[in-house]
Design a protein around this motif. Structure first.
Motif, mmCIF file in Angstrom:
data_model
loop_
_atom_site.group_PDB
_atom_site.id
_atom_site.type_symbol
_atom_site.label_atom_id
_atom_site.label_comp_id
_atom_site.label_asym_id
_atom_site.label_seq_id
_atom_site.Cartn_x
_atom_site.Cartn_y
_atom_site.Cartn_z
ATOM 1 N N LEU A 1 0.837 -1.197 0.000
ATOM 2 C CA LEU A 1 0.000 0.000 0.000
ATOM 3 C C LEU A 1 0.877 1.253 0.000
ATOM 4 O O LEU A 1 1.822 1.358 0.774
ATOM 5 C CB LEU A 1 -0.892 -0.002 1.245
ATOM 6 C CG LEU A 1 -1.726 1.255 1.498
ATOM 7 C CD1 LEU A 1 -2.755 1.453 0.399
ATOM 8 C CD2 LEU A 1 -2.417 1.160 2.851
ATOM 9 N N SER A 2 0.561 2.174 -0.904
ATOM 10 C CA SER A 2 1.273 3.448 -0.968
ATOM 11 C C SER A 2 0.362 4.471 -1.629
ATOM 12 O O SER A 2 -0.744 4.146 -2.077
ATOM 13 C CB SER A 2 2.564 3.307 -1.779
ATOM 14 O OG SER A 2 2.262 3.067 -3.157
ATOM 15 N N LYS A 3 0.822 5.708 -1.690
ATOM 16 C CA LYS A 3 0.018 6.751 -2.343
ATOM 17 C C LYS A 3 -0.187 6.436 -3.822
ATOM 18 O O LYS A 3 -1.204 6.807 -4.409
ATOM 19 C CB LYS A 3 0.702 8.107 -2.184
ATOM 20 C CG LYS A 3 0.685 8.645 -0.762
ATOM 21 C CD LYS A 3 1.323 10.022 -0.684
ATOM 22 C CE LYS A 3 1.274 10.566 0.740
ATOM 23 N NZ LYS A 3 1.919 11.898 0.844
ATOM 24 N N LYS A 4 0.775 5.731 -4.427
ATOM 25 C CA LYS A 4 0.661 5.383 -5.842
ATOM 26 C C LYS A 4 -0.044 4.052 -6.056
ATOM 27 O O LYS A 4 -0.453 3.738 -7.170
ATOM 28 C CB LYS A 4 2.056 5.337 -6.479
ATOM 29 C CG LYS A 4 2.747 6.693 -6.565
ATOM 30 C CD LYS A 4 4.079 6.573 -7.281
ATOM 31 C CE LYS A 4 4.753 7.933 -7.415
ATOM 32 N NZ LYS A 4 6.067 7.831 -8.107
ATOM 33 N N HIS A 5 -0.168 3.279 -4.990
ATOM 34 C CA HIS A 5 -0.773 1.947 -5.123
ATOM 35 C C HIS A 5 -1.729 1.739 -3.960
ATOM 36 O O HIS A 5 -1.306 1.436 -2.839
ATOM 37 C CB HIS A 5 0.318 0.876 -5.121
ATOM 38 C CG HIS A 5 -0.212 -0.506 -5.341
ATOM 39 N ND1 HIS A 5 -0.328 -1.438 -4.332
ATOM 40 C CD2 HIS A 5 -0.703 -1.117 -6.451
ATOM 41 C CE1 HIS A 5 -0.843 -2.552 -4.807
ATOM 42 N NE2 HIS A 5 -1.074 -2.391 -6.076
ATOM 43 N N ASP A 6 -3.016 1.916 -4.226
ATOM 44 C CA ASP A 6 -3.994 1.892 -3.140
ATOM 45 C C ASP A 6 -4.999 0.751 -3.266
ATOM 46 O O ASP A 6 -6.054 0.781 -2.657
ATOM 47 C CB ASP A 6 -4.740 3.227 -3.071
ATOM 48 C CG ASP A 6 -5.562 3.507 -4.334
ATOM 49 O OD1 ASP A 6 -5.468 2.712 -5.294
ATOM 50 O OD2 ASP A 6 -6.293 4.510 -4.346
ATOM 51 N N ARG A 7 -4.663 -0.276 -4.037
ATOM 52 C CA ARG A 7 -5.568 -1.408 -4.191
ATOM 53 C C ARG A 7 -4.770 -2.696 -4.371
ATOM 54 O O ARG A 7 -3.667 -2.693 -4.930
ATOM 55 C CB ARG A 7 -6.515 -1.221 -5.378
ATOM 56 C CG ARG A 7 -5.820 -1.184 -6.741
ATOM 57 C CD ARG A 7 -6.812 -1.114 -7.893
ATOM 58 N NE ARG A 7 -7.573 0.118 -7.855
ATOM 59 C CZ ARG A 7 -8.902 0.160 -7.776
ATOM 60 N NH1 ARG A 7 -9.589 -0.957 -7.723
ATOM 61 N NH2 ARG A 7 -9.532 1.301 -7.772
#
Length: 284
Positions: free
Chosen positions: A226-232
């Motif tokens: 999970l990150s700001k660029k990857h939220d799923r």
């Protein structure tokens, strides 16, 4: 016991029997009877037919099965409601028919739940509504697990709780400490280790280091953290043996069900490539 969830084909509109057949047609020896199917008349006869037609195959049962006429999210945080008790009864009834290796469920959420559809994932997802009280939810959850463990003991079929991520709703049991508490209360309870969920949450190392010997089933897919660029968590396929290295610590991996879980964003060619990678890892 390498397998694929029948939910993969349910997302593509196939019925229960055809979904199971499609799993075996891809070369798997194990099918997880998954939670994504729509209601079918005569489902119990279909389950019996599956066992009759494919008697030498392996099976696991997951979460909500067979599909009820009226769709609902099975949330153990609500306790032994009529629906929840009926679902647990159905999970073990189906498991006994197909002689399942494991029955597995989600641990419940600290929210009322509804249905939504994720077009990018290609499958139905939960939608969080109002919050639930944590202490009451834990007591309710323990009631559900205690009831299921009694059925597990009577049937001889292991029962497992899955680690999930908290992107859509807050999991009731998620951290190492929370799982330790549950496993202390229920010493024979297994962990259904979802690799993709743990990757997304950043909890792979903690769960493996603390509970590797308790893992009774694996849900296999890949996710970036999970990150700001990857939220799923897109339930992507495994693409390299290096991604599997952590499983060297799971000594019983060759003896337990390892089930691929994917949506419509992953095609059969990708699954077969993934299958080859994991088979190679398991053969070493």
């Amino acid at each position: 016991m390498l397998g694929l969830s029948t939910s993969y084909f349910a997302f593509r509109g196939k019925g229960l029997f055809d979904s199971v057949k499609s799993v075996f047609d891809l070369g798997f020896d194990t099918a997880e009877l998954g939670a994504a199917h729509r209601f079918e008349k005569g489902a119990w006869e279909t389950v019996k037919k599956i066992k009759k037609e494919f008697p030498q195959k392996n099976y696991t049962i997951h979460s909500l099965f067979p599909p009820p006429r009226e769709r609902y999210w099975f949330n153990p945080s609500l306790g032994l409601t009529k629906q929840n008790k009926g679902n647990i009864d159905n999970l073990f009834r189906a498991a006994e028919i197909v002689e399942a290796k494991v029955v597995g469920i989600h641990p419940g959420f600290l929210n009322e739940l509804g249905w939504g559809f994720d077009s990018k994932k290609g499958f139905d997802v939960l939608v969080a509504r109002g919050p639930l009280d944590r202490e009451q939810s834990l007591a309710n959850f323990n009631d559900v697990i205690g009831y299921a463990m009694a059925l597990s003991e009577n049937s001889g079929i292991p029962f497992a709780v899955e680690n999930i991520h908290g992107i859509e709703a807050r999991p009731l049991v998620n951290s190492v400490e929370e799982f330790q508490m549950v496993f202390k209360a229920f010493p024979k309870l297994k962990l259904l280790f979802d690799f993709g969920h743990a990757l997304f949450e950043g909890s792979v190392q903690g769960l493996i280091d603390n509970f590797s010997s308790r893992i009774g089933e694996v849900h296999m897919h890949y996710s970036l953290p999970l990150s700001k660029k990857h939220d799923r968590d897109d339930h992507n396929p495994i693409t390299s043996r290096e991604q599997l290295k952590i499983f060297e610590k799971v000594k019983q991996l060759k003896k337990i069900p390892v089930i691929f879980e994917h949506g419509t964003n992953v095609n059969e060619k990708q699954i077969l490539a993934e299958k080859k990678i994991v088979e190679g890892f398991l053969q070493d």
